[in-house]
Design a protein around this motif. Sequence first.
Motif, PDB file in Angstrom:
ATOM      1  N   THR A 257     -15.608  30.977 -29.987  1.00  0.00           N
ATOM      2  CA  THR A 257     -14.563  31.458 -29.632  1.00  0.00           C
ATOM      3  C   THR A 257     -13.563  31.659 -30.900  1.00  0.00           C
ATOM      4  OG1 THR A 257     -14.108  30.667 -27.424  1.00  0.00           O
ATOM      5  CG2 THR A 257     -12.162  31.715 -28.310  1.00  0.00           C
ATOM      6  N   ALA A 258     -13.403  30.789 -31.681  1.00  0.00           N
ATOM      7  CA  ALA A 258     -12.925  30.835 -32.956  1.00  0.00           C
ATOM      8  C   ALA A 258     -13.563  31.553 -33.964  1.00  0.00           C
ATOM      9  CB  ALA A 258     -12.744  29.312 -33.514  1.00  0.00           C
ATOM     10  N   LEU A 259     -14.833  31.451 -33.938  1.00  0.00           N
ATOM     11  CA  LEU A 259     -15.762  32.417 -34.743  1.00  0.00           C
ATOM     12  C   LEU A 259     -15.708  33.826 -34.688  1.00  0.00           C
ATOM     13  CD1 LEU A 259     -17.843  32.563 -37.142  1.00  0.00           C
ATOM     14  CD2 LEU A 259     -19.848  31.977 -35.456  1.00  0.00           C
ATOM     15  N   ARG A 260     -15.766  34.112 -33.085  1.00  0.00           N
ATOM     16  CA  ARG A 260     -15.517  35.339 -32.737  1.00  0.00           C
ATOM     17  C   ARG A 260     -14.100  36.157 -33.154  1.00  0.00           C
ATOM     18  NH1 ARG A 260     -16.998  37.669 -26.857  1.00  0.00           N
ATOM     19  NH2 ARG A 260     -16.818  40.063 -27.221  1.00  0.00           N
ATOM     20  N   LEU A 261     -13.035  35.203 -32.988  1.00  0.00           N
ATOM     21  CA  LEU A 261     -11.761  35.573 -33.467  1.00  0.00           C
ATOM     22  C   LEU A 261     -11.726  36.099 -34.884  1.00  0.00           C
ATOM     23  CD1 LEU A 261      -9.367  33.363 -31.463  1.00  0.00           C
ATOM     24  CD2 LEU A 261      -9.666  35.939 -31.116  1.00  0.00           C
ATOM     25  N   VAL A 265     -11.025  39.751 -36.929  1.00  0.00           N
ATOM     26  CA  VAL A 265     -10.061  39.975 -37.890  1.00  0.00           C
ATOM     27  C   VAL A 265     -10.671  40.733 -39.260  1.00  0.00           C
ATOM     28  CG1 VAL A 265      -8.456  38.842 -39.666  1.00  0.00           C
ATOM     29  CG2 VAL A 265      -8.582  38.153 -37.122  1.00  0.00           C
ATOM     30  N   LEU A 266     -11.890  40.218 -39.363  1.00  0.00           N
ATOM     31  CA  LEU A 266     -12.471  40.788 -40.578  1.00  0.00           C
ATOM     32  C   LEU A 266     -12.971  42.040 -40.353  1.00  0.00           C
ATOM     33  CD1 LEU A 266     -15.082  37.684 -41.595  1.00  0.00           C
ATOM     34  CD2 LEU A 266     -12.900  38.512 -43.031  1.00  0.00           C
ATOM     35  N   ALA A 267     -13.255  42.372 -38.999  1.00  0.00           N
ATOM     36  CA  ALA A 267     -13.925  43.738 -38.926  1.00  0.00           C
ATOM     37  C   ALA A 267     -12.531  44.809 -38.921  1.00  0.00           C
ATOM     38  CB  ALA A 267     -14.573  43.646 -37.258  1.00  0.00           C
ATOM     39  N   ALA A 268     -11.584  44.236 -38.366  1.00  0.00           N
ATOM     40  CA  ALA A 268     -10.182  44.983 -38.471  1.00  0.00           C
ATOM     41  C   ALA A 268      -9.852  45.359 -39.859  1.00  0.00           C
ATOM     42  CB  ALA A 268      -9.184  44.294 -37.662  1.00  0.00           C
ATOM     43  N   ALA A 269      -9.887  44.164 -40.645  1.00  0.00           N
ATOM     44  CA  ALA A 269      -9.499  44.449 -42.259  1.00  0.00           C
ATOM     45  C   ALA A 269     -10.661  45.240 -42.824  1.00  0.00           C
ATOM     46  CB  ALA A 269      -9.660  43.125 -42.800  1.00  0.00           C
ATOM     47  N   ALA A 299     -22.940  40.708 -36.127  1.00  0.00           N
ATOM     48  CA  ALA A 299     -22.546  39.210 -35.973  1.00  0.00           C
ATOM     49  C   ALA A 299     -21.748  39.356 -34.621  1.00  0.00           C
ATOM     50  CB  ALA A 299     -21.959  38.659 -37.186  1.00  0.00           C
ATOM     51  N   GLN A 300     -20.935  40.146 -34.343  1.00  0.00           N
ATOM     52  CA  GLN A 300     -20.163  40.161 -33.453  1.00  0.00           C
ATOM     53  C   GLN A 300     -21.095  40.130 -31.932  1.00  0.00           C
ATOM     54  OE1 GLN A 300     -17.221  43.304 -34.181  1.00  0.00           O
ATOM     55  NE2 GLN A 300     -15.786  41.723 -34.037  1.00  0.00           N
ATOM     56  N   GLU A 301     -22.146  41.013 -32.196  1.00  0.00           N
ATOM     57  CA  GLU A 301     -23.030  41.167 -30.746  1.00  0.00           C
ATOM     58  C   GLU A 301     -23.840  39.872 -30.623  1.00  0.00           C
ATOM     59  OE1 GLU A 301     -25.620  44.374 -31.923  1.00  0.00           O
ATOM     60  OE2 GLU A 301     -24.220  45.930 -31.458  1.00  0.00           O
ATOM     61  N   GLU A 302     -24.043  39.104 -31.888  1.00  0.00           N
ATOM     62  CA  GLU A 302     -24.746  37.744 -31.486  1.00  0.00           C
ATOM     63  C   GLU A 302     -24.262  36.902 -30.810  1.00  0.00           C
ATOM     64  OE1 GLU A 302     -27.943  37.091 -32.029  1.00  0.00           O
ATOM     65  OE2 GLU A 302     -28.439  38.974 -32.384  1.00  0.00           O
ATOM     66  N   ILE A 303     -22.648  37.021 -31.385  1.00  0.00           N
ATOM     67  CA  ILE A 303     -21.586  35.682 -30.804  1.00  0.00           C
ATOM     68  C   ILE A 303     -21.405  36.403 -29.402  1.00  0.00           C
ATOM     69  CG2 ILE A 303     -19.255  35.396 -30.759  1.00  0.00           C
ATOM     70  CD1 ILE A 303     -20.831  34.232 -33.235  1.00  0.00           C
TER      71      ILE A 303
END
Length: 472
Positions: A257-261, A265-269, A299-303
């Motif tokens: 969960t922490a990694l996904r958050l 944030v990185l994707a939004a930036a 990475a988000q898909e893997e998460i």
Amino acid sequence: MTRRVALAVMALVAAVLALAVVPLGLSLAQRERASFRDGATAADRAIAAAAEEYLSDGRPPAAVRGLLERARRDGDCAAVFDGAARREAATSCPAPSPAAAGRAGEDWAALARRVIAEPRVVTRERDGRFVVAAPVGDGEDTAGVAVLSRPTAPVDERITAMWERLAVIGVAGLAAGALLAVALARWVGRPLHAVDAAARRLGEGRLAARAPGGRGPVEVRRLAATFNTMAARMEALIHGHRAVVADVAHQLRTPLTALRLRLDVLAAAADETTGGTSHPESTADAADAGDTAAELAAAQEEIARLSRLVDGMLAVARAENAVPVPVPVRVDRVVADRIAAWLPLAQERHVTLTAHCAAGLTARLAAGDLEQVLDNLLANAVDAVGEGARVRVGGRARRDRVELTVADDGPGMSEAARRTAFRRFGYPEGSGTGLGLAIVHRLITSNGGTARLAETPGGGLTVVLDLPAGES
């Protein structure tokens, strides 16, 4: 078990009583009749001895008459005949009937002539009386014959009373044997029933179930102790398994969960950076930013896949640890409800989703289990088939069972894959987590049903569920 042990012991007691009481009764009856005949013969011989003094020695008949009177008082009939078979003296005993009286007189006279011709003691039994004739005198010098008739009714009554007493003893022994058998069977069977009940509770998922000890035979107490040891070890293993699964799932979910958050944030930036670049000299930077965004999306898909895997593991753990309480479930209504829920996704993917379920079809399952089973099967089917394919859900009653099928026109599975598909991660070629069919299998089997995979005619996969029927 109690009934079988009681019947076996009662049969054994009955056999022992029959082998002991019947020969004893026959022996006693034979001895009683022998004693009766010996007594009658002794009384007749006493009359013959007194008659010898009267007929041979010429003494007064007082002794003979005294013995005849004594025989009359005892209920006997007696008579003394001389050497020519003429009656010299007799008791006055009434005959049952004139015909019987005449027959007795003729018999006695004939019996006297027979004894005179061949001096020996002659006995016979007729019309409920025992008759004995003894010669008066010894050897060839036979002065007459003494005849005595004694009724057999008293000895018959004594023998009947003896048999009745033996029958009462036998029945009492059989009743005592039955009580002993029932007590013995209960003494042995009660702790076995307790062990059986504890095993049934343990099979239902009550891991704290234990068999009471300290009662019954040593072997049964040893069995209860062994069962309790096994149940304690099983409880410890299952609790440990549950704890490990829960801890692993919890420990995985938190960092995921922490990694996904952080990735969000990185994707939004990265999106903001890419959207704000407009000068030609920043084209290279924009390309790098686009590559970064693509890597972040992967990475988000893997998460997301790892999150689904953790959720699946938790679902399997809950399915394995659940203790179902079956209730009547309207299969047709649940099927219609789940079809309606999955229809928008199926239409979005151009998949035809239909249902053909018999009205009023009812099965016995735990509340919510059938919905979860159908959700997993429909999710697998919709993901497996391509555009224009069909997914069909069918249900029908078969005797005291309910057959539910989910068939698709997808690529299907090989025979080897079907054999292992219900295991966790048993179908690695699938696009899902590999836990959906394991959850289905666990939920169905825990409710007393079966699940199997078959090939759809024309290609595809068919899941066949056999469920216990319930009252509609």
